[in-house]
Motif scaffolding. Structure first.
Motif, PDB file in Angstrom:
ATOM      1  N   GLU A   3      45.195  41.294  41.372  1.00  0.00           N
ATOM      2  CA  GLU A   3      44.311  40.168  41.682  1.00  0.00           C
ATOM      3  C   GLU A   3      42.853  40.611  41.743  1.00  0.00           C
ATOM      4  OE1 GLU A   3      45.561  37.945  45.070  1.00  0.00           O
ATOM      5  OE2 GLU A   3      47.627  37.766  44.394  1.00  0.00           O
ATOM      6  N   ASP A   4      42.590  41.798  42.285  1.00  0.00           N
ATOM      7  CA  ASP A   4      41.217  42.292  42.359  1.00  0.00           C
ATOM      8  C   ASP A   4      40.620  42.428  40.961  1.00  0.00           C
ATOM      9  OD1 ASP A   4      41.273  42.409  45.100  1.00  0.00           O
ATOM     10  OD2 ASP A   4      41.892  44.510  45.174  1.00  0.00           O
ATOM     11  N   GLY A   5      41.483  42.777  39.991  1.00  0.00           N
ATOM     12  CA  GLY A   5      40.990  42.923  38.623  1.00  0.00           C
ATOM     13  C   GLY A   5      40.598  41.610  37.991  1.00  0.00           C
ATOM     14  N   ILE A   6      41.189  40.499  38.468  1.00  0.00           N
ATOM     15  CA  ILE A   6      40.894  39.185  37.893  1.00  0.00           C
ATOM     16  C   ILE A   6      39.694  38.526  38.571  1.00  0.00           C
ATOM     17  CG2 ILE A   6      41.850  36.858  37.556  1.00  0.00           C
ATOM     18  CD1 ILE A   6      44.566  38.097  37.202  1.00  0.00           C
ATOM     19  N   LYS A   7      39.441  38.897  39.817  1.00  0.00           N
ATOM     20  CA  LYS A   7      38.278  38.324  40.516  1.00  0.00           C
ATOM     21  C   LYS A   7      37.012  38.561  39.699  1.00  0.00           C
ATOM     22  CE  LYS A   7      39.749  38.670  45.356  1.00  0.00           C
ATOM     23  NZ  LYS A   7      39.486  39.342  46.658  1.00  0.00           N
ATOM     24  N   GLN A  59      50.609  37.638  45.173  1.00  0.00           N
ATOM     25  CA  GLN A  59      51.821  37.436  44.395  1.00  0.00           C
ATOM     26  C   GLN A  59      52.106  38.608  43.456  1.00  0.00           C
ATOM     27  OE1 GLN A  59      51.783  33.695  42.302  1.00  0.00           O
ATOM     28  NE2 GLN A  59      53.550  34.205  41.024  1.00  0.00           N
ATOM     29  N   MET A  60      51.022  39.283  43.031  1.00  0.00           N
ATOM     30  CA  MET A  60      51.158  40.364  42.066  1.00  0.00           C
ATOM     31  C   MET A  60      51.064  41.718  42.757  1.00  0.00           C
ATOM     32  SD  MET A  60      51.475  38.326  39.514  1.00  0.00           S
ATOM     33  CE  MET A  60      51.274  39.220  37.963  1.00  0.00           C
ATOM     34  N   ILE A  61      51.281  42.780  42.000  1.00  0.00           N
ATOM     35  CA  ILE A  61      51.215  44.122  42.573  1.00  0.00           C
ATOM     36  C   ILE A  61      49.782  44.431  42.990  1.00  0.00           C
ATOM     37  CG2 ILE A  61      53.176  44.952  41.245  1.00  0.00           C
ATOM     38  CD1 ILE A  61      51.242  46.319  39.350  1.00  0.00           C
ATOM     39  N   SER A  94      53.141  37.596  29.771  1.00  0.00           N
ATOM     40  CA  SER A  94      53.352  36.175  30.033  1.00  0.00           C
ATOM     41  C   SER A  94      52.173  35.385  29.485  1.00  0.00           C
ATOM     42  CB  SER A  94      53.492  35.917  31.537  1.00  0.00           C
ATOM     43  OG  SER A  94      53.751  34.550  31.788  1.00  0.00           O
ATOM     44  N   GLU A  95      52.422  34.116  29.188  1.00  0.00           N
ATOM     45  CA  GLU A  95      51.362  33.207  28.723  1.00  0.00           C
ATOM     46  C   GLU A  95      51.205  32.060  29.706  1.00  0.00           C
ATOM     47  OE1 GLU A  95      52.323  31.921  24.807  1.00  0.00           O
ATOM     48  OE2 GLU A  95      51.894  33.876  23.873  1.00  0.00           O
ATOM     49  N   ASN A  96      49.945  31.617  29.854  1.00  0.00           N
ATOM     50  CA  ASN A  96      49.615  30.484  30.732  1.00  0.00           C
ATOM     51  C   ASN A  96      50.153  30.682  32.150  1.00  0.00           C
ATOM     52  OD1 ASN A  96      48.296  28.987  28.636  1.00  0.00           O
ATOM     53  ND2 ASN A  96      50.319  28.402  27.849  1.00  0.00           N
ATOM     54  N   PHE A  97      50.032  31.888  32.618  1.00  0.00           N
ATOM     55  CA  PHE A  97      50.487  32.230  33.970  1.00  0.00           C
ATOM     56  C   PHE A  97      49.462  31.731  34.983  1.00  0.00           C
ATOM     57  CE2 PHE A  97      51.129  34.987  37.636  1.00  0.00           C
ATOM     58  CZ  PHE A  97      52.517  35.030  37.733  1.00  0.00           C
ATOM     59  N   LYS A  98      49.933  31.082  36.049  1.00  0.00           N
ATOM     60  CA  LYS A  98      49.026  30.552  37.063  1.00  0.00           C
ATOM     61  C   LYS A  98      49.106  31.418  38.322  1.00  0.00           C
ATOM     62  CE  LYS A  98      49.116  25.728  35.560  1.00  0.00           C
ATOM     63  NZ  LYS A  98      47.687  25.682  35.158  1.00  0.00           N
ATOM     64  N   LEU A  99      47.948  31.771  38.847  1.00  0.00           N
ATOM     65  CA  LEU A  99      47.874  32.649  40.010  1.00  0.00           C
ATOM     66  C   LEU A  99      46.751  32.189  40.927  1.00  0.00           C
ATOM     67  CD1 LEU A  99      48.666  35.335  41.471  1.00  0.00           C
ATOM     68  CD2 LEU A  99      46.868  36.434  40.099  1.00  0.00           C
ATOM     69  N   ILE A 100      47.075  32.021  42.219  1.00  0.00           N
ATOM     70  CA  ILE A 100      46.049  31.723  43.213  1.00  0.00           C
ATOM     71  C   ILE A 100      45.546  33.041  43.769  1.00  0.00           C
ATOM     72  CG2 ILE A 100      45.547  30.631  45.435  1.00  0.00           C
ATOM     73  CD1 ILE A 100      47.673  28.554  44.817  1.00  0.00           C
ATOM     74  N   ILE A 101      44.267  33.292  43.610  1.00  0.00           N
ATOM     75  CA  ILE A 101      43.673  34.540  44.081  1.00  0.00           C
ATOM     76  C   ILE A 101      43.787  34.606  45.610  1.00  0.00           C
ATOM     77  CG2 ILE A 101      41.618  35.994  44.140  1.00  0.00           C
ATOM     78  CD1 ILE A 101      42.783  35.585  41.352  1.00  0.00           C
TER      79      ILE A 101
END
Length: 445
Positions: free
Chosen positions: A202-206, A196-198, A185-192
């Motif tokens: 999210e821990d990988g993006i922190k 929302q994800m598996i 996906s492109e320009n995907f928005k996620l609130i840490i």
């Protein structure tokens, strides 16, 4: 209505009764003759003018069909009268068979499933844990903070992404070096912190900042909805484009007005919020103890339920689910079909609901419970408090017979719960506001 039916009954199974119904043939003959005369007025037969066809010709050509139509109509008109005359508590539609003309009577058999005649067992042995909760100052503060979060905005942040931040990024997933459907996906928005994800994503993006790129390793859950990905190890290439931090709206007059508070400021908002929360826990406590009581009652009573009752309940639950889907996704309920929502999906809950309906009905009958109209009025007033014009709502529920009947049904069910609690063993337990609401949500699933 006919008054000269001859009806005999025979119980053919625990939940089935067979009625043998005799209808005087003269009733059929009179109706057949009447319809033949009607047909004669409009029938078109070669060699005769319209309305001038001899009755003998009409009988020869149409008589058999007309007689069968009349027999069907007579059965339809008399079967429920026969059921009522024998005081049979039928459920579902009767099954008609063995129709014949015998001497001076039309004779047919109607087999019906009957409302189970049971005696409610184990009322004094019921054990129920009754939950209650209080709204603390901290609960009110948390609720107001949640109201702020619902209206939060995001602003650019310098530095690494942390809990509560919104991250905009591109990602590309692969398993053993091969891309898979839905993995990019492109320009995907996620609130840490939104989960929302598996797990692990999210821990990988922190800790990543705008402009950072890296590849993270995650494992799809064993029960993942896409079976081809369940349990698989995957790699996601992440490219962070933007990190934003949440900005909560200030607790000022502009914010207060969003919730109808024009005077009194924060103190008034807290008062209103507390009142709504107390109403919520009152409803949640009522739902919790009702479900706990009914669960305990069902444990003490097992019996067969007529199939027609289960079928009706399955259809009711399917219709409700279709309506929820339609409201949630803006779809037309007519676009759903039974193949999409098969009977098996509802069977367990339908059996429970049907059995519970029988038990509640028997408790009411055995103990001669009647609707408490004072409780009905209180229920209506409390429900009306949720609306802008309570007086209008009260008038609606008071004057609309169907709506009032629905409320009376709910109140009578509450009275059944109170009766069962008065006979059984009750343990009171104080729980938190959040736990009580969570138990209500689980009960609704």
């Amino acid at each position: 209505m006919a008054t000269d039916l001859q009806v005999t009954t025979n119980k053919v199974a625990d939940n089935q009764t067979q009625l043998t119904v005799k209808v005087p043939v003269e009733k059929i003959q009179n109706k057949v003759e009447g319809r033949i005369r009607q047909v004669a007025k409009t029938a078109k037969i070669d060699g005769f003018r319209k309305g001038k066809v001899p009755m003998s010709h009409i009988r020869a050509q149409y008589g058999a069909g007309i007689q069968q139509e009349v027999i069907n109509d007579v059965i339809r008109d008399t079967v429920f009268e026969a059921i009522k005359s024998e005081d049979v508590r039928a459920v579902g539609m009767p099954n008609i068979d063995d129709v014949k003309l015998e001497d001076d009577f039309l004779v047919y058999q109607a087999t019906v499933e009957i409302f189970p005649e049971i005696e409610v067992q184990g009322v004094s042995d019921i054990e129920v844990e009754r939950h209650s909760a209080a709204v603390s100052d901290e609960d009110v503060d948390t609720m107001i903070e949640n109201l702020q979060k619902q209206r939060q905005e995001f602003a650019d942040k310098e530095g690494a992404a942390a809990e509560g931040d919104q991250v905009t990024f591109d990602f590309e997933g692969s398993i053993d070096g091969e891309k898979f459907d839905g993995g990019s996906s492109e320009n995907f928005k996620l609130i840490i912190g939104s989960n929302q994800m598996i797990p692990g994503f999210e821990d990988g993006i922190k800790g990543m900042s705008a402009g950072d790129e890296k590849t993270i390793d995650v494992t799809f859950p064993e029960d993942y909805q896409a079976e081809e990905l369940a349990g698989k190890e995957a790699q996601f290439k992440i490219n962070v484009k933007q990190v934003e931090e949440a900005k909560l709206p200030e607790l000022n007059d502009e914010f207060f007005e969003l919730f109808g508070v024009t005077e009194g400021g924060l103190d008034q908002l807290k008062t209103d919020v507390r009142k709504n929360m107390e109403r919520e826990i009152k409803n949640a406590a009522r739902s919790q103890v009702k479900q706990a009581t009914f669960d305990a009652l069902l444990e003490k009573n097992e019996f067969d339920v007529p199939k027609s009752m289960i079928d009706q309940e399955i259809e009711r639950q399917r219709t409700m689910m279709m309506q929820r889907f339609a409201q949630q996704f803006g779809a037309n309920p007519e676009n759903f079909n039974k193949d999409m929502l098969p009977d098996e999906l509802f069977e367990d809950q339908a059996l429970r609901a049907a059995r519970l309906g029988i038990l509640v009905s028997r408790v009411i009958e055995e103990n001669k419970l009647e609707v408490d109209q004072d409780r009905v009025e209180t229920f209506i007033k409390e429900a009306a408090e949720n609306y802008e014009d309570p007086a209008e709502v009260i008038e609606y529920y008071t004057n609309d017979k169907q709506q009032r009947a629905n409320i009376e049904s709910v109140v009578l069910e509450d009275q059944v719960v109170d009766f069962l609690l008065s006979k059984g063993k009750v343990t009171d337990k104080e729980v938190s506001y959040q736990d009580l609401l969570a138990s209500q949500q689980q009960g609704m699933m």
